[in-house]
Design an enzyme around this catalytic site. Structure first.
Site, mmCIF file in Angstrom:
data_model
loop_
_atom_site.group_PDB
_atom_site.id
_atom_site.type_symbol
_atom_site.label_atom_id
_atom_site.label_comp_id
_atom_site.label_asym_id
_atom_site.label_seq_id
_atom_site.Cartn_x
_atom_site.Cartn_y
_atom_site.Cartn_z
ATOM 1 N N SER A 20 0.976 -0.943 0.182
ATOM 2 C CA SER A 20 -0.394 0.148 -0.072
ATOM 3 C C SER A 20 0.774 1.528 0.310
ATOM 4 O O SER A 20 1.610 0.920 0.289
ATOM 5 C CB SER A 20 -0.685 -0.162 1.166
ATOM 6 N N TYR A 74 -1.227 -0.536 10.171
ATOM 7 C CA TYR A 74 -1.124 -0.802 8.886
ATOM 8 C C TYR A 74 -0.084 -0.803 7.783
ATOM 9 O O TYR A 74 0.655 -1.520 7.442
ATOM 10 C CB TYR A 74 -2.472 0.037 8.643
#
Length: 249
Positions: free
Chosen positions: A130, A143
């Site tokens: 990501s 995350y």
């Protein structure tokens, strides 16, 4: 790597990028092993692709997915979980689960699947990270850390494999931005910004297929994300000023 006839394990294949990738690879002739927790959704993807369903909860270290998957020519690590909010409000169990699913499970899968790929002289490893793992994101510290770890793992493994002559195993890191999937609802905070607009998961899936076929080390989706990534690397101070000015990265 040629996708036609390749046996591919896709984690997180029940929805989002994983499901879209399964459909894309199937259309290119790959034979699929589909893993995820939602057995009903996996069955739906299997019905459309002819893939083999191997349910697994990657947060559970006893779930020996590599053994049940059998021989695998390619791993596409799509499974991931998110959580949004101040770190002080996150439970320890949430942090542990996110690290296990997003990072630890895929490290262990690679460790178990790579020897067979090297022995056969053919394989490819794809890690869906990501942009959060490149630049960091406020209130998504854990995350972002797991995705940064996945990127560092892919890069380090690529160096390691280059030292093995004629090993035939490629490594690709995929860096998506905002993707139109159920991820945001599941993390506890929907995506509400007008820009950047979410891209469809099919776009990421196509990028994965092309990257594997052309043996690309890294791909950003959309491609313009390379710009903030490069700015963050070259001028982190300037990047932080812009991030504060324009809000959540």
């Amino acid at each position: 790597m040629r996708l036609a006839g390749a046996r591919v394990l896709v984690t997180g294949a029940s929805s989002g990028i994983g499901a879209a990738t399964a459909l894309e690879l199937s259309a290119r002739g790959a034979r699929l092993v589909l893993s995820g927790r939602d057995q009903e959704a996996l069955a739906g993807v299997a019905a459309r692709t002819g893939g083999q369903v191997v349910p697994a909860d990657l947060s559970d270290p006893s779930a020996d997915l590599a053994v049940r998957a059998g021989r695998v020519d390619m791993l596409v690590a799509c499974a991931g979980e998110g959580w949004s909010g101040p770190l002080v409000r996150m439970s320890g169990g949430t942090a542990e689960r996110m690290i296990a699913v997003n990072l630890t499970a895929h490290v262990q899968l690679t460790r178990l699947l790579l020897p067979g790929m090297l022995e056969r002289g053919r394989g490819h490893l794809v890690y869906v990270a990501s942009i959060a793992g490149v630049v960091g994101v406020r209130e998504e510290a854990v995350y972002a850390a797991t995705k940064a770890g996945l990127l560092a793992f892919a890069e380090s493994l690529r160096y390691e494999l280059r030292a093995v002559k004629e090993n035939g195993v490629g490594v690709t890191a995929v860096v998506p931005g905002v993707v139109d999937t159920p991820f945001f609802a599941r993390r506890g905070r929907p995506y509400t910004r007008r820009r950047p607009a979410p891209v469809p998961p099919e776009r990421v899936a196509r990028a994965i297929a092309v990257a594997v076929e052309r043996d690309r080390a890294e791909v950003y989706v959309p491609a313009w994300l390379r710009l903030p990534a490069r700015l963050h690397g070259a001028a982190p101070g300037a990047f932080r000023v812009l991030a504060r000015r324009f809000g959540r990265p």
